[in-house]
Design a protein around this motif. Structure first.
Motif, PDB file in Angstrom:
ATOM      1  N   VAL A  68       0.559  10.142   3.418  1.00  0.00           N
ATOM      2  CA  VAL A  68       0.698  11.282   2.504  1.00  0.00           C
ATOM      3  C   VAL A  68       0.123  12.565   3.089  1.00  0.00           C
ATOM      4  O   VAL A  68       0.673  13.643   2.858  1.00  0.00           O
ATOM      5  CB  VAL A  68       0.122  10.995   1.098  1.00  0.00           C
ATOM      6  CG1 VAL A  68       0.877   9.867   0.421  1.00  0.00           C
ATOM      7  CG2 VAL A  68      -1.357  10.722   1.117  1.00  0.00           C
ATOM      8  N   PRO A  89       2.613   4.559  -1.084  1.00  0.00           N
ATOM      9  CA  PRO A  89       2.307   5.507  -2.160  1.00  0.00           C
ATOM     10  C   PRO A  89       3.489   5.622  -3.122  1.00  0.00           C
ATOM     11  O   PRO A  89       4.643   5.415  -2.740  1.00  0.00           O
ATOM     12  CB  PRO A  89       2.060   6.814  -1.419  1.00  0.00           C
ATOM     13  CG  PRO A  89       2.847   6.686  -0.153  1.00  0.00           C
ATOM     14  CD  PRO A  89       2.840   5.225   0.197  1.00  0.00           C
ATOM     15  N   ASP A  90       3.196   5.953  -4.368  1.00  0.00           N
ATOM     16  CA  ASP A  90       4.260   6.203  -5.338  1.00  0.00           C
ATOM     17  C   ASP A  90       5.098   7.376  -4.854  1.00  0.00           C
ATOM     18  O   ASP A  90       4.568   8.300  -4.252  1.00  0.00           O
ATOM     19  CB  ASP A  90       3.667   6.514  -6.711  1.00  0.00           C
ATOM     20  CG  ASP A  90       3.006   5.287  -7.340  1.00  0.00           C
ATOM     21  OD1 ASP A  90       3.424   4.168  -7.005  1.00  0.00           O
ATOM     22  OD2 ASP A  90       2.077   5.458  -8.148  1.00  0.00           O
ATOM     23  N   TYR A 145       0.807  -1.218   0.000  1.00  0.00           N
ATOM     24  CA  TYR A 145       0.000   0.000   0.000  1.00  0.00           C
ATOM     25  C   TYR A 145       0.843   1.272   0.000  1.00  0.00           C
ATOM     26  O   TYR A 145       0.308   2.367   0.153  1.00  0.00           O
ATOM     27  CB  TYR A 145      -0.930   0.017   1.213  1.00  0.00           C
ATOM     28  CG  TYR A 145      -1.963  -1.083   1.199  1.00  0.00           C
ATOM     29  CD1 TYR A 145      -2.541  -1.530   0.018  1.00  0.00           C
ATOM     30  CD2 TYR A 145      -2.369  -1.685   2.379  1.00  0.00           C
ATOM     31  CE1 TYR A 145      -3.487  -2.542   0.015  1.00  0.00           C
ATOM     32  CE2 TYR A 145      -3.320  -2.694   2.382  1.00  0.00           C
ATOM     33  CZ  TYR A 145      -3.878  -3.117   1.202  1.00  0.00           C
ATOM     34  OH  TYR A 145      -4.824  -4.112   1.209  1.00  0.00           O
ATOM     35  N   PRO A 190      -1.938   4.363   3.445  1.00  0.00           N
ATOM     36  CA  PRO A 190      -1.121   5.338   2.741  1.00  0.00           C
ATOM     37  C   PRO A 190      -1.680   6.763   2.820  1.00  0.00           C
ATOM     38  O   PRO A 190      -0.927   7.727   2.708  1.00  0.00           O
ATOM     39  CB  PRO A 190      -1.107   4.830   1.297  1.00  0.00           C
ATOM     40  CG  PRO A 190      -2.342   4.017   1.169  1.00  0.00           C
ATOM     41  CD  PRO A 190      -2.584   3.421   2.526  1.00  0.00           C
ATOM     42  N   VAL A 219      -5.893  15.058  -0.035  1.00  0.00           N
ATOM     43  CA  VAL A 219      -6.545  13.929  -0.691  1.00  0.00           C
ATOM     44  C   VAL A 219      -8.006  14.300  -0.878  1.00  0.00           C
ATOM     45  O   VAL A 219      -8.666  14.711   0.066  1.00  0.00           O
ATOM     46  CB  VAL A 219      -6.412  12.632   0.149  1.00  0.00           C
ATOM     47  CG1 VAL A 219      -7.129  11.491  -0.533  1.00  0.00           C
ATOM     48  CG2 VAL A 219      -4.955  12.306   0.384  1.00  0.00           C
TER      49      VAL A 219
END
Length: 137
Positions: free
Chosen positions: A127, A39-40, A37, A123, A134
């Protein structure tokens, strides 16, 4: 407490200090870390000691020591397999925001070393603590 359970506890203690030298000593040469899970651009799978230690090498500039707590470890039927749940209480260094997440992890212990682990965490908590916003659909 089994030797394998102690290896998992040692991992938690190391992350609470962000002691990367001790982390490198704890993992096998062929260690595999899965972060499904994440994040990029964080890789979902990292293999080998050099790659894994390199991945974790960025932690001290990203987050304060993780403050893992509420650790519960359950041995699984497979040899050297453990399930652990725990929580973090840290600070994202770029924002000063609290980073508090819940984790479920699967650990594979070989001898007195950590051979593999898969860590599941939210995630969005990661972030947003880092300053991202988000939005829902």
């Amino acid at each position: 407490m089994s030797g394998g359970e102690q290896v998992v506890r040692t991992y938690i203690e190391i992350m609470n200090r962000l002691d990367l030298e001790a982390f490198a000593d704890l993992v096998t040469d062929d260690v595999v870390v899965r972060l499904p899970y994440a994040p990029d651009p964080v890789p979902k799978v990292t293999e080998g000691k050099a790659g894994v230690v390199g991945l974790y090498g960025g932690f001290p500039s990203l987050v304060s020591p993780l403050g893992f707590h509420d650790l519960e470890i359950t041995p699984l039927p497979g040899d050297g397999e453990f399930l652990a749940t725990y929580r973090s209480d840290a600070t994202m260094l770029s924002t000063g925001s609290p980073y508090r997440n819940d984790y479920i992890s699967l650990f594979t212990v070989r001898g007195d070393r950590l051979a593999a682990f898969t860590e599941y965490f939210d995630p969005l908590v990661f972030v947003t603590a880092g300053g991202a916003t988000v939005q829902g659909p």
